[in-house]
Design an enzyme around this catalytic site. Structure first.
Site, PDB file in Angstrom:
ATOM      1  N   HIS A 303       0.861  -1.191   0.000  1.00 18.75           N
ATOM      2  CA  HIS A 303       0.000   0.000   0.000  1.00 18.75           C
ATOM      3  C   HIS A 303       0.891   1.233   0.000  1.00 18.75           C
ATOM      4  CE1 HIS A 303      -3.659   2.198   0.366  1.00 18.75           C
ATOM      5  NE2 HIS A 303      -3.326   2.733   1.535  1.00 18.75           N
ATOM      6  N   GLU A 314       2.529  -0.965   8.016  1.00 13.06           N
ATOM      7  CA  GLU A 314       2.487  -2.005   6.991  1.00 13.06           C
ATOM      8  C   GLU A 314       3.745  -2.863   7.071  1.00 13.06           C
ATOM      9  OE1 GLU A 314       1.558  -2.699   2.241  1.00 13.06           O
ATOM     10  OE2 GLU A 314       2.018  -0.656   2.950  1.00 13.06           O
ATOM     11  N   LYS A 335       3.196   3.659  -5.724  1.00 12.65           N
ATOM     12  CA  LYS A 335       2.718   5.024  -5.445  1.00 12.65           C
ATOM     13  C   LYS A 335       3.860   6.022  -5.481  1.00 12.65           C
ATOM     14  CE  LYS A 335      -1.376   3.906  -2.602  1.00 12.65           C
ATOM     15  NZ  LYS A 335      -1.273   2.428  -2.531  1.00 12.65           N
ATOM     16  N   PHE A 399      -8.975   4.382   4.887  1.00 13.75           N
ATOM     17  CA  PHE A 399      -9.602   5.070   6.016  1.00 13.75           C
ATOM     18  C   PHE A 399     -10.837   4.270   6.458  1.00 13.75           C
ATOM     19  CE2 PHE A 399      -8.216   9.774   5.193  1.00 13.75           C
ATOM     20  CZ  PHE A 399      -6.924   9.433   5.510  1.00 13.75           C
TER      21      PHE A 399
END
Length: 414
Positions: A303, A314, A335, A399
């Site tokens: 992630h 994580e 990302k 979230f």
């Protein structure tokens, strides 16, 4: 007996460009696409950078009148779905359309449409608000538009689980195929939140990087000097099929979707569990669902948001599940290149896993320069790495305490 599910098509609209080729080339060069926001004047914002989709023409994928009134996340979804179906060489006919469904999610939905219409309401009054607003602002309309565009009459659903959305859409679509509710599903996520209210909200939450003077290095997952995520936009759609259906039509198969795990942290609105418990259990469930052992996993697409708390927890979750093997296991965050596509991230990163399998190459975590004692795994820093990949995992956490994990494997025989 659950039916086996495979991936036969990939459709992508990302800050790296339109299509899977631009995406993979951009990940592995890698290209740097994060820069100043151009969609609106962000001069008064604490964060003034993002990973925007540039030079996107929705009329290449939908009628001009539909493109003109569709929210941007819908435009992205239709484009990605079109590309995925073309990639899969999937022909829709009267004989199969009732067995082809759509499950496309969005974490935020038509925030651009809502933002513009609120401004019209304030300036011109309620009579000037668009009658399309009730349709364009709701997250399920990406699935609805795609279903209408191609005449797909199977299941038509939407997942909304914040930044786990894209992964959950793919996992839930897999279940529909496994249990016979559809033969084919178009599944993934779409997001277009680089709008004044969207950026202002995350600025207020202090979740985004403020490295405005150096945007190319702002997204730096697992790096000790990370200071927040960089917002991206786009869509990722996969074509999922039962193995029997794909084989019967002679489809090219990227990989088998073997496992899906989902859990809740039940801890905090925005922060992950401090022990990484929910993330660890989701990974464990996905591996068990796939019929594998932790040591079978060859690569994790993390992630990896570039926020201080998320990356550390994580990492902790991976170490808790994999034990000593965690230090042999490559983990990277794409990302770092694309920014964080929110509700589309899980689907785009699932596509990264599929392309990693295809090319037998792990995409890197760029901007990794300063080791963090809490983040001490192999993050494939700064350059792609050839590897012998058979089983790969994609992590997505959102979230609200949502944790969703997918496991893909190279296709094997009966």
């Amino acid at each position: 007996m659950r039916r086996r599910v495979v991936v036969t098509g990939i459709g992508l609209v990302t800050p790296l460009g339109v299509g899977k080729e631009a995406f993979w080339e951009g990940l592995t060069l890698p290209r740097r696409v994060i820069g100043p926001i151009t969609r609106f004047d962000a001069s008064g914002f604490s964060t003034r950078i993002a990973a925007e989709v540039k030079e996107f023409d929705p009329t290449q994928f939908m009628e001009r009148k539909d493109a003109r009134r569709a929210a941007r996340f819908i435009q992205f979804a239709v484009a990605a779905a079109t590309l995925a179906m073309q990639d899969a060489q999937l022909e829709i006919t009267d004989s199969n359309r009732e067995q082809v469904g759509v499950l496309i999610g969005s974490g935020i939905g038509g925030i651009d449409y809502m933002d513009s219409q609120v401004r019209i309401l304030d300036r011109q009054g309620p009579e000037r608000v668009s009658p399309f607003l009730p349709v364009m602002m709701i997250s399920d309309m990406a699935s609805g538009f795609v279903s209408i565009q191609f005449g797909l009459k199977g299941p038509n659903l939407c997942a909304v689980t914040a930044c786990s959305t894209g992964a959950d859409a793919i996992g839930l679509a897999m279940r529909l195929i496994q249990y016979g509710d559809a033969e084919v599903m178009l599944a993934g996520g779409s997001e277009a939140a680089i709008e004044p209210i969207g950026v202002a909200a995350f600025c207020a939450a202090r979740a985004m990087s403020t490295r405005n003077d150096d945007p190319e290095h702002a997204s730096r997952p697992f790096d000790a000097e990370r200071d927040g995520f960089v917002m991206g936009e786009g869509a990722g759609i996969l074509v999922l099929e039962s193995l029997e259906h794909a084989q019967a039509r002679g489809a090219r198969i990227y990989a088998e979707l073997l496992g899906y795990g989902m859990t809740a942290d039940a801890y905090h609105f925005t922060q992950p569990d401090p022990e990484g418990d929910g993330a660890m259990r989701a990974m464990r469930k996905a591996i068990q669902d796939a019929g594998l052992q932790p040591t079978d996993i060859d690569y994790i697409n993390a992630h990896g948001t570039s926020t201080r708390y998320n990356d550390a927890k994580e990492t902790l979750a991976i170490k808790r599940l994999f034990g000593d093997y965690a230090y042999q296991l490559p983990v990277s965050s794409t990302k770092s290149v694309t920014g964080h596509l929110l509700g589309a991230a899980g689907a785009v990163e699932a596509a990264a896993c599929l392309l990693a399998l295809q090319h037998q190459t792990i995409p890197p975590t760029i901007n990794y320069e300063h080791p963090d004692p809490e983040c001490d795994l192999d993050y494939v820093p700064n350059a792609p790495r050839p590897a012998n990949l058979r089983y790969v995992m994609s992590n997505s956490f959102g979230f609200g305490g949502h944790n969703s994990v997918l496991v893909f494997g190279a296709i094997s025989g009966e």
